[in-house]
Design a protein around this motif. Structure first.
Motif, PDB file in Angstrom:
ATOM      1  N   HIS A  62       0.805  -1.224   0.000  1.00  0.00           N
ATOM      2  CA  HIS A  62       0.000   0.000   0.000  1.00  0.00           C
ATOM      3  C   HIS A  62       0.837   1.272   0.000  1.00  0.00           C
ATOM      4  N   VAL A  63       2.151   1.134   0.129  1.00  0.00           N
ATOM      5  CA  VAL A  63       3.027   2.317   0.125  1.00  0.00           C
ATOM      6  C   VAL A  63       4.119   2.181  -0.935  1.00  0.00           C
ATOM      7  N   ASP A  64       3.805   1.409  -1.967  1.00  0.00           N
ATOM      8  CA  ASP A  64       4.688   1.272  -3.127  1.00  0.00           C
ATOM      9  C   ASP A  64       6.061   0.716  -2.776  1.00  0.00           C
ATOM     10  N   ARG A  65       6.104  -0.284  -1.886  1.00  0.00           N
ATOM     11  CA  ARG A  65       7.353  -0.959  -1.505  1.00  0.00           C
ATOM     12  C   ARG A  65       7.137  -2.471  -1.502  1.00  0.00           C
ATOM     13  N   ALA A  66       6.565  -2.982  -2.578  1.00  0.00           N
ATOM     14  CA  ALA A  66       6.176  -4.392  -2.635  1.00  0.00           C
ATOM     15  C   ALA A  66       7.351  -5.343  -2.812  1.00  0.00           C
ATOM     16  N   ALA A  67       8.455  -4.876  -3.385  1.00  0.00           N
ATOM     17  CA  ALA A  67       9.580  -5.769  -3.666  1.00  0.00           C
ATOM     18  C   ALA A  67      10.497  -5.871  -2.452  1.00  0.00           C
ATOM     19  N   LEU A  68      10.725  -7.102  -2.019  1.00  0.00           N
ATOM     20  CA  LEU A  68      11.619  -7.373  -0.900  1.00  0.00           C
ATOM     21  C   LEU A  68      12.910  -7.968  -1.446  1.00  0.00           C
ATOM     22  N   VAL A  69      14.024  -7.398  -1.016  1.00  0.00           N
ATOM     23  CA  VAL A  69      15.329  -7.819  -1.514  1.00  0.00           C
ATOM     24  C   VAL A  69      16.249  -8.068  -0.323  1.00  0.00           C
ATOM     25  N   LYS A 111      18.193  -6.264   4.601  1.00  0.00           N
ATOM     26  CA  LYS A 111      16.817  -6.477   4.150  1.00  0.00           C
ATOM     27  C   LYS A 111      16.330  -5.127   3.645  1.00  0.00           C
ATOM     28  N   ILE A 112      15.895  -5.118   2.388  1.00  0.00           N
ATOM     29  CA  ILE A 112      15.569  -3.862   1.723  1.00  0.00           C
ATOM     30  C   ILE A 112      14.184  -3.962   1.086  1.00  0.00           C
TER      31      ILE A 112
END
Length: 154
Positions: A62-69, A111-112
């Protein structure tokens, strides 16, 4: 420290861990103590550092940070000074959620959260490889989050 926690303290911790929005009155009722006692105990848990903070868990979608790297980092030197310089620099990067010094093939795991692969590529080129002492990075794009920030079992 855990030896100082009685059954009531543990009940308070478990309830706050699962339902952090409980009012003191609701918490006291569920733990079966008076509101004054519950407040005193909860405050002591904060003061003693047993509870570090209470915060909302924002859904990254919901805050445009869907990709976890996850990024493994190898430094060019393994000295206290190089570790300190790297850690100080990482603390200033708002997109890094977690940074862990580890044993093994990497020195650190980061974790990004980013918008997408292009966003990560930009951050990698502009920020990550420019961190002090970075010799190598290895990037892992998370395909599925099976569990994240699981509750502590005690």
């Amino acid at each position: 420290m855990s030896a100082l926690l009685d059954r009531t303290d543990r009940k308070i911790l478990k309830l706050l861990q699962t339902e952090g929005r409980l009012s003191n009155a609701e918490l006291a009722d569920r733990v079966n103590v008076s509101p004054a006692t519950c407040h005193r105990r909860t405050q002591r848990l904060f003061d003693d550092g047993v509870i570090g903070s209470v915060r909302a868990m924002v859904n990254p979608d919901h805050v445009d940070r869907a990709a976890l790297v996850i990024v493994g980092v190898v430094l060019d030197r393994s000295t206290p000074q190089s570790f300190a310089e790297f850690e100080d620099a990482v603390r200033g990067l708002s997109f890094v959620l977690d940074c862990h010094l580890v044993a093994g093939d990497f020195d650190y795991f980061l974790k990004i959260r980013v918008k997408d692969m292009a966003d990560f590529n930009r951050l990698h080129g502009e920020k990550l490889i420019a961190l002090p002492g970075v010799r190598q990075t290895r990037t892992f794009f998370v395909m599925k989050e099976v569990t994240d920030n699981a509750l502590l079992s005690f």
